[in-house]
Design a protein around this motif. Structure first.
Motif, short mmCIF file in Angstrom:
data_model
loop_
_atom_site.label_atom_id
_atom_site.label_comp_id
_atom_site.label_asym_id
_atom_site.label_seq_id
_atom_site.Cartn_x
_atom_site.Cartn_y
_atom_site.Cartn_z
N UNK A 21 -16.72 -3.87 -27.77
CA UNK A 21 -16.25 -2.54 -27.41
C UNK A 21 -16.24 -2.38 -25.90
N UNK A 22 -15.22 -1.67 -25.42
CA UNK A 22 -15.08 -1.48 -23.98
C UNK A 22 -14.35 -0.18 -23.69
N UNK A 23 -14.29 0.17 -22.43
CA UNK A 23 -13.57 1.37 -22.00
C UNK A 23 -12.79 1.03 -20.73
N UNK A 24 -12.20 2.03 -20.13
CA UNK A 24 -11.35 1.80 -18.95
C UNK A 24 -12.12 1.13 -17.82
N UNK A 25 -13.40 1.47 -17.66
CA UNK A 25 -14.20 0.91 -16.58
C UNK A 25 -14.60 -0.54 -16.83
N UNK A 26 -14.57 -0.98 -18.08
CA UNK A 26 -15.02 -2.34 -18.40
C UNK A 26 -13.90 -3.27 -18.84
N UNK A 27 -12.65 -2.90 -18.60
CA UNK A 27 -11.51 -3.75 -19.00
C UNK A 27 -11.61 -5.13 -18.35
N UNK A 28 -11.87 -5.19 -17.07
CA UNK A 28 -11.95 -6.49 -16.40
C UNK A 28 -13.12 -7.32 -16.91
N UNK A 29 -14.25 -6.66 -17.16
CA UNK A 29 -15.43 -7.35 -17.68
C UNK A 29 -15.12 -8.00 -19.03
N UNK A 30 -14.49 -7.26 -19.93
CA UNK A 30 -14.20 -7.81 -21.24
C UNK A 30 -13.08 -8.86 -21.17
N UNK A 31 -12.15 -8.69 -20.24
CA UNK A 31 -11.12 -9.71 -20.03
C UNK A 31 -11.77 -11.03 -19.62
N UNK A 32 -12.72 -10.97 -18.71
CA UNK A 32 -13.43 -12.17 -18.26
C UNK A 32 -14.21 -12.82 -19.40
N UNK A 33 -14.89 -12.00 -20.20
CA UNK A 33 -15.65 -12.53 -21.33
C UNK A 33 -14.71 -13.21 -22.32
N UNK A 34 -13.58 -12.60 -22.61
CA UNK A 34 -12.62 -13.19 -23.55
C UNK A 34 -12.08 -14.53 -23.04
N UNK A 35 -11.82 -14.62 -21.75
CA UNK A 35 -11.36 -15.89 -21.18
C UNK A 35 -12.45 -16.96 -21.32
N UNK A 37 -14.77 -17.05 -23.64
CA UNK A 37 -14.86 -17.39 -25.07
C UNK A 37 -13.79 -18.41 -25.44
N UNK A 38 -12.57 -18.19 -24.97
CA UNK A 38 -11.50 -19.14 -25.26
C UNK A 38 -11.76 -20.49 -24.60
N UNK A 39 -12.17 -20.48 -23.32
CA UNK A 39 -12.38 -21.72 -22.57
C UNK A 39 -13.59 -22.50 -23.07
N UNK A 40 -14.71 -21.83 -23.27
CA UNK A 40 -15.96 -22.52 -23.61
C UNK A 40 -16.12 -22.83 -25.10
N UNK A 41 -15.55 -21.97 -25.95
CA UNK A 41 -15.77 -22.13 -27.38
C UNK A 41 -14.49 -22.44 -28.15
N UNK A 42 -13.33 -22.20 -27.55
CA UNK A 42 -12.06 -22.44 -28.24
C UNK A 42 -11.85 -21.52 -29.43
N UNK A 43 -12.48 -20.34 -29.39
CA UNK A 43 -12.36 -19.40 -30.50
C UNK A 43 -11.12 -18.52 -30.35
N UNK A 44 -10.65 -18.01 -31.47
CA UNK A 44 -9.48 -17.12 -31.46
C UNK A 44 -9.91 -15.72 -31.05
N UNK A 45 -9.33 -15.25 -29.97
CA UNK A 45 -9.58 -13.90 -29.46
C UNK A 45 -8.32 -13.08 -29.69
N UNK A 46 -8.50 -11.93 -30.31
CA UNK A 46 -7.37 -11.06 -30.60
C UNK A 46 -6.94 -10.27 -29.37
N UNK A 47 -6.01 -9.36 -29.61
CA UNK A 47 -5.52 -8.50 -28.53
C UNK A 47 -6.60 -7.51 -28.12
N UNK A 48 -6.59 -7.16 -26.85
CA UNK A 48 -7.48 -6.12 -26.36
C UNK A 48 -6.81 -4.78 -26.67
#
Length: 121
Positions: A21-35, A37-48
């Protein structure tokens, strides 16, 4: 705040979702986490989703993973979330139970709209 030990996610299903879960202030934080997750774990990340989707009453992004990823991914996510709230739940085909009985929280629980699911007896 991490999940308390008695409520920490348990690896007892074949498939899982994590909803970050995120809000307008944490969009960049969650974007970084999703990247990561994809890079380190190769997991499927859905749309934000910067809108309410399904039972979620806050913006969220979904990560799909399996029991094979669980023991490494969940502790990593708990550490990487840096204050974001995360729902981790099993995927069993019973969406009501998945979001109630099989639901665990990293951080604070978020109210869900469970009325969209049919409770199976």
């Amino acid at each position: 705040m991490s999940a308390t030990p008695e409520f920490y996610p348990v690896n007892c299903h074949k498939a899982y979702h994590a909803h970050i879960y995120f809000d307008q202030q944490s969009v960049q934080q969650v974007t970084d986490i999703c990247m990561q997750i994809e890079d380190q774990f190769g997991l499927k990340v859905g749309r934000m989703h910067q809108k309410l989707v399904g039972p979620h009453r806050r913006w969220s992004v979904q990560v799909l993973f399996s029991h094979r990823d669980f023991d490494v991914f969940v502790p990593w996510l708990d550490s990487a979330r840096e204050g974001l709230d995360v729902l981790v739940h099993g995927v069993t085909g019973d969406e009501y139970k998945d979001h109630t009985d099989y639901a665990y929280w990293l951080g604070q629980p978020v109210d869900l709209d469970l009325s969209i699911f049919t409770e199976r007896l």
